[in-house]
Write a protein that holds these residues in place. Structure first.
Motif, mmCIF file in Angstrom:
data_model
loop_
_atom_site.group_PDB
_atom_site.id
_atom_site.type_symbol
_atom_site.label_atom_id
_atom_site.label_comp_id
_atom_site.label_asym_id
_atom_site.label_seq_id
_atom_site.Cartn_x
_atom_site.Cartn_y
_atom_site.Cartn_z
ATOM 1 N N ILE A 181 0.842 -1.201 0.000
ATOM 2 C CA ILE A 181 0.000 0.000 0.000
ATOM 3 C C ILE A 181 0.876 1.250 0.000
ATOM 4 N N ARG A 182 1.905 1.201 0.839
ATOM 5 C CA ARG A 182 2.815 2.349 0.933
ATOM 6 C C ARG A 182 3.448 2.638 -0.431
ATOM 7 N N ASN A 183 3.895 1.583 -1.097
ATOM 8 C CA ASN A 183 4.529 1.773 -2.402
ATOM 9 C C ASN A 183 3.568 2.409 -3.399
ATOM 10 N N MET A 184 2.331 1.914 -3.406
ATOM 11 C CA MET A 184 1.365 2.458 -4.367
ATOM 12 C C MET A 184 1.067 3.925 -4.068
ATOM 13 N N LEU A 185 0.920 4.242 -2.784
ATOM 14 C CA LEU A 185 0.607 5.634 -2.442
ATOM 15 C C LEU A 185 1.788 6.543 -2.763
ATOM 16 N N ASN A 186 2.978 6.064 -2.464
ATOM 17 C CA ASN A 186 4.153 6.890 -2.771
ATOM 18 C C ASN A 186 4.245 7.152 -4.275
ATOM 19 N N THR A 187 3.960 6.101 -5.048
ATOM 20 C CA THR A 187 3.991 6.257 -6.497
ATOM 21 C C THR A 187 2.985 7.309 -6.958
ATOM 22 N N ARG A 188 1.887 7.405 -6.242
ATOM 23 C CA ARG A 188 0.866 8.387 -6.597
ATOM 24 C C ARG A 188 1.095 9.738 -5.924
ATOM 25 N N ASN A 189 2.310 9.951 -5.458
ATOM 26 C CA ASN A 189 2.693 11.247 -4.886
ATOM 27 C C ASN A 189 2.012 11.567 -3.564
ATOM 28 N N PHE A 190 1.661 10.535 -2.828
ATOM 29 C CA PHE A 190 1.212 10.773 -1.454
ATOM 30 C C PHE A 190 2.442 10.877 -0.561
ATOM 31 N N ILE A 191 2.306 11.664 0.501
ATOM 32 C CA ILE A 191 3.389 11.842 1.458
ATOM 33 C C ILE A 191 2.971 11.170 2.766
ATOM 34 N N GLU A 192 3.860 10.348 3.301
ATOM 35 C CA GLU A 192 3.558 9.702 4.584
ATOM 36 C C GLU A 192 3.951 10.637 5.714
ATOM 37 N N VAL A 193 3.047 10.827 6.646
ATOM 38 C CA VAL A 193 3.297 11.766 7.745
ATOM 39 C C VAL A 193 3.005 11.095 9.077
ATOM 40 N N GLU A 194 3.424 11.781 10.149
ATOM 41 C CA GLU A 194 3.126 11.316 11.497
ATOM 42 C C GLU A 194 2.418 12.425 12.250
ATOM 43 N N THR A 195 1.334 12.082 12.912
ATOM 44 C CA THR A 195 0.559 13.073 13.652
ATOM 45 C C THR A 195 0.388 12.589 15.087
ATOM 46 N N PRO A 196 -0.079 13.444 15.984
ATOM 47 C CA PRO A 196 -0.054 13.106 17.411
ATOM 48 C C PRO A 196 -0.928 11.898 17.770
ATOM 49 N N VAL A 197 -0.351 11.057 18.620
ATOM 50 C CA VAL A 197 -1.126 10.001 19.265
ATOM 51 C C VAL A 197 -1.802 10.569 20.504
ATOM 52 N N LEU A 198 -1.063 11.435 21.216
ATOM 53 C CA LEU A 198 -1.616 12.090 22.405
ATOM 54 C C LEU A 198 -2.302 13.372 21.962
ATOM 55 N N GLN A 199 -3.610 13.414 22.173
ATOM 56 C CA GLN A 199 -4.371 14.554 21.667
ATOM 57 C C GLN A 199 -5.157 15.213 22.797
ATOM 58 N N PRO A 200 -5.145 16.537 22.831
ATOM 59 C CA PRO A 200 -5.918 17.228 23.876
ATOM 60 C C PRO A 200 -7.424 17.124 23.639
ATOM 61 N N ILE A 201 -7.823 17.002 22.364
ATOM 62 C CA ILE A 201 -9.228 16.802 22.017
ATOM 63 C C ILE A 201 -9.275 15.656 21.040
ATOM 64 N N TYR A 202 -10.041 14.624 21.370
ATOM 65 C CA TYR A 202 -10.117 13.498 20.440
ATOM 66 C C TYR A 202 -11.267 13.737 19.481
ATOM 67 N N GLY A 203 -11.177 13.111 18.314
ATOM 68 C CA GLY A 203 -12.250 13.290 17.343
ATOM 69 C C GLY A 203 -11.945 12.528 16.082
ATOM 70 N N GLY A 204 -12.825 12.701 15.101
ATOM 71 C CA GLY A 204 -12.636 12.038 13.826
ATOM 72 C C GLY A 204 -13.334 10.708 13.748
ATOM 73 N N ALA A 205 -13.948 10.288 14.850
ATOM 74 C CA ALA A 205 -14.708 9.036 14.851
ATOM 75 C C ALA A 205 -15.624 9.065 16.053
ATOM 76 N N ASN A 206 -16.574 8.157 16.079
ATOM 77 C CA ASN A 206 -17.440 8.026 17.243
ATOM 78 C C ASN A 206 -16.951 6.849 18.073
ATOM 79 N N ALA A 207 -16.272 7.144 19.170
ATOM 80 C CA ALA A 207 -15.749 6.076 20.002
ATOM 81 C C ALA A 207 -15.338 6.634 21.351
ATOM 82 N N ARG A 208 -15.321 5.774 22.340
ATOM 83 C CA ARG A 208 -14.853 6.204 23.660
ATOM 84 C C ARG A 208 -13.331 6.112 23.681
ATOM 85 N N PRO A 209 -12.678 7.147 24.199
ATOM 86 C CA PRO A 209 -11.203 7.179 24.166
ATOM 87 C C PRO A 209 -10.577 6.629 25.446
ATOM 88 N N PHE A 210 -9.293 6.346 25.367
ATOM 89 C CA PHE A 210 -8.475 6.149 26.557
ATOM 90 C C PHE A 210 -7.985 7.516 26.993
#
Length: 490
Positions: A181-210
RNA sequence: GAGCCGUUAGCUCAGCAGGUAGAGCAUCUGACUUUUAAUCAGGUGGUCACAGGUUCGAUUCCUGUACGGCUCACCA
C-alpha cells in the motif's frame, strides 16, 4: 516460573557443565554465510558428499535432536526455515562432542560444515565445528503437536512463533500488505506523515477514548481514536496528498474483529471526491492482493472472493430496500419507525429517519455483504465530517466498503464548509451533553483551520488489521496482531 | 455484560457411577556413527486453575472466583 523448575534446573546444571569446559554459553557474535533457505536453494542439485564441497556457516535454534551414540542428527531453524545437521564425534573431536551432548532443543548454535545428502535424501550439513550461541534453559513445547493452547500462544507469542511457522508467515504478509500500500501511495505522490497520538481533544470518529495525563502540562490527554482531523489540517496547510498508518485506540469491547489498539490507514487527497476515492480503494486492495497472492481472487474461510474492480456499488437506501425489504424513501420518520419495529429492530423511539436507516442497515444488511461492496450515501446524522449530497441534504457523500460482512473501510467527500462543520460539531457536543459517550467535543482549532480554507478533498480509512485478516485468511483479529490485548495472567 | 464450553506432567491429551491419576512426546540413565515422530531397556516428573460446600473420602458432584475460547450484546 515454579512449575518448570525441575526442567529448568536440569538445564542450568548443563549450563554450568558447559562453562566448566571453558565454553562461554552466551558469546557475542557469529557470522553465518548461509541461511537455511539459501542452502536449500544453492545445493538443491547436490547428490552425495563431494571432496570439493563448499563450507557453509549457519546459525539457528535446535528444534529436534536425535543422538545415536557417537553421532547425532539435529534440525536447526532460522528465520527462513530449517535444515538438518549431522554431527559426528570423529569429525568434531571427543571434547567438543561431550559439549554437544549437553546441547538441548531450543539452544541456539552456530555450525560450520559441508553440505551433503543423506541416505534418505535429506539435504544435510555435515558439521566440522559447532558452537553454542545461546543456551536455552526453558524447554520448548513438544515437537509433534507443537503449541496449541491459544492463551499461551497469544501471551507467549515468542513461543508461538518458534513452534508455528505459519504464524510467522501471517505477520510477514502483514508487513507486505503495508509495504504494498505504501509503495502504491508513494507512487501516486502521497506523502507519509506522522501526527499526534496524544491529543488534547479526540475526534474524527465516534468512540470512547483512553484518557491519560501529562504531569508537566497538568492536563488530560487522549489516545487518538483517529487521526482524521490532523491529516485534514495538513491538507489545509498545502500537503495535497497525505497518509498515515495510524495506531488508533478505542476504549470499547473486544471480539473477533475488535482490538483496543488497531491500525488504520487514513489518506486524504485534495481535489478528489468520494467517487474518485472509491476507484482508488478498489485498486489499492486488488493490487495488494495481487502482490501477495498473484491474483485478486482469494479464499476467506468458506468464501471465494473476487476483489477485482469494479466492486458493486449500492446506496444505503437501496441496500436497505434490497436486504431488509423496506423502502425508506417514501416513508415519514414515524412510518419508518413502525416498519423497522415490525421487522424486529430494537429502537428507543426518538431516532431520526436517517438514524433508523443506518440501524436497519447495520442489523439486516451488513452481514450479508460477502463480495466486496461499496455502500454509498449515508444519512447525515451519522456522518459529521462528510459533505452533503448536492441534490439531497439529508444524505452525505460517503461510502463504506464491506467484505465478508466486515466493515473494512470508510470514506467521504470531506466537509470543508467551516460554518456547516461548526454546526455538526455543535450537534455532537449536544449529544455528548445528552449522555452519548461516543460523541465528541467541538475542536475549535480544527474549525480555525477550515476557516483558512480547505480544498475539496476525498478521504479514506482502511482497517489494516481486518484487511490482513481477509488477505491471510485468519478468523480472528488476534491472529493478525502480534501481541493482542489480554487480561493479566495473575 | 449474558449464555455455553474449557483449565489434569514442560507440551499434546486421556481418565474418574466419588476411593488422592495415566499415555505419547520432552527430560534423566544406559546401548547405538546416515537418523528424521530414530530405535531399544530402565527411571524422574502432578497442590488435577484457585477458594468454599456436600461426603467417611472430591481431581471427579455443587457453588463461587480467575483466566481463556466460541456465540450474542455493545461497538466502526
Amino acid at each position: 516460573m515454579e512449575e518448570t523448575k525441575d526442567l529448568i534446573q536440569q538445564r542450568r546444571e548443563k549450563l554450568d557443565e558447559i562453562r566448566k569446559f571453558g565454553v562461554e554459553p552466551y558469546p557475542h557474535k557469529y557470522e553465518p554465510t548461509h541461511t537455511t533457505s539459501a542452502i536449500q536453494r544453492d545445493f538443491a542439485d547436490i547428490q552425495e558428499t563431494s571432496d570439493d564441497a563448499q563450507t557453509v556457516r549457519i546459525a539457528g535454534r535446535i528444534m529436534t535432536k536425535r543422538d545415536h551414540g557417537k553421532s547425532s542428527f539435529a534440525h536447526l531453524q532460522d528465520s527462513e526455515g530449517q535444515i538438518q545437521i549431522y554431527v559426528r564425534r570423529d569429525k568434531i573431536g571427543p571434547d567438543p562432542y561431550k559439549i554437544y551432548r549437553r546441547f538441548d532443543g531450543g539452544d541456539i548454535v552456530g555450525a560450520e560444515g559441508t553440505v551433503f545428502r543423506t541416505r534418505t535424501g535429506e539435504l544435510t550439513v555435515l558439521v566440522d565445528t559447532i558452537e553454542l550461541l545461546s543456551k536455552s534453559i526453558r524447554p520448548l513445547p513438544e515437537k509433534w503437536h507443537g503449541l496449541q493452547d491459544k492463551q499461551t500462544r497469544y501471551r507467549q507469542r515468542y513461543a508461538d512463533l518458534i513452534m508455528n511457522p505459519e504464524v510467522k508467515d501471517v505477520f510477514v504478509k502483514r508487513t507486505q500488505i503495508v509495504q504494498a500500500i505504501r509503495n502504491m501511495l508513494n507512487t501516486r505522490n502521497f506523502i507519509e506523515v506522522e501526527t499526534p497520538v496524544l491529543q488534547p481533544i479526540y475526534g474524527g470518529a465516534n468512540a470512547r477514548p483512553f484518557t491519560t495525563y501529562h504531569n508537566t502540562l497538568e492536563q488530560s490527554l487522549y489516545l487518538r481514536i483517529a487521526n482524521e482531523l490532523y491529516l485534514k489540517r495538513l491538507i489545509v496547510g498545502g500537503f495535497d496528498r497525505v497518509y498515515e498508518f495510524s495506531r488508533d485506540f478505542r476504549n470499547e469491547g473486544m471480539d473477533r474483529d475488535h482490538n483496543p489498539e488497531f491500525t488504520m490507514l487514513e489518506l486524504y487527497q485534495a481535489y478528489a471526491d468520494y467517487i474518485e476515492i472509491m476507484e482508488l480503494t478498489e485498486t489499492l486492495i486488488a493490487e495488494t492482493a495481487k502482490t501477495l497472492h498473484g491474483t485478486a481472487k482469494i479464499t476467506y474461510q468458506e468464501h471465494e472472493l473476487d476483489l477485482t474492480p469494479p466492486w458493486e456499488r449500492l446506496s444505503m437506501v437501496d441496500a436497505v430496500r434490497k436486504y431488509a425489504g423496506i423502502d425508506p424513501v417514501p416513508l415519514s420518520a414515524d412510518e419508518l419507525y413502525k416498519a423497522a419495529v415490525d421487522v424486529g429492530l430494537d429502537l428507543v423511539g426518538d431516532e431520526t429517519k436517517g438514524k433508523i436507516i443506518a440501524e436497519l442497515f447495520d442489523e439486516y444488511v451488513e452481514s450479508k455483504l460477502i463480495q466486496p461492496t461499496f455502500i454509498t450515501d449515508y444519512p447525515i446524522e451519522v456522518s459529521p465530517f462528510a459533505k452533503k449530497k448536492p441534490d439531497n441534504p439529508q444524505f452525505v457523500e460517503r461510502f463504506e466498503f464491506f467484505i465478508c460482512g466486515m466493515e473494512v473501510g470508510n470514506a467521504f467527500s470531506e466537509l470543508n464548509d467551516p460554518v456547516d462543520q461548526r454546526q455538526r460539531f455543535l450537534e455532537q457536543a449536544n449529544s455528548l451533553e445528552a449522555g452519548d459517550d461516543e460523541a465528541f467535543m467541538v475542536d475549535e482549532d480544527y474549525l480555525r483551520a477550515l476557516e483558512y480554507g480547505m480544498p475539496p478533498t476525498g478521504g479514506l480509512g482502511i482497517g489494516i488489521d481486518r484487511l490482513t485478516m481477509l488477505l491471510t485468511n485468519q478468523y480472528s483479529i488476534r491472529d493478525v496482531i502480534l501481541f493482542p490485548q489480554m487480561r493479566p495472567e495473575n
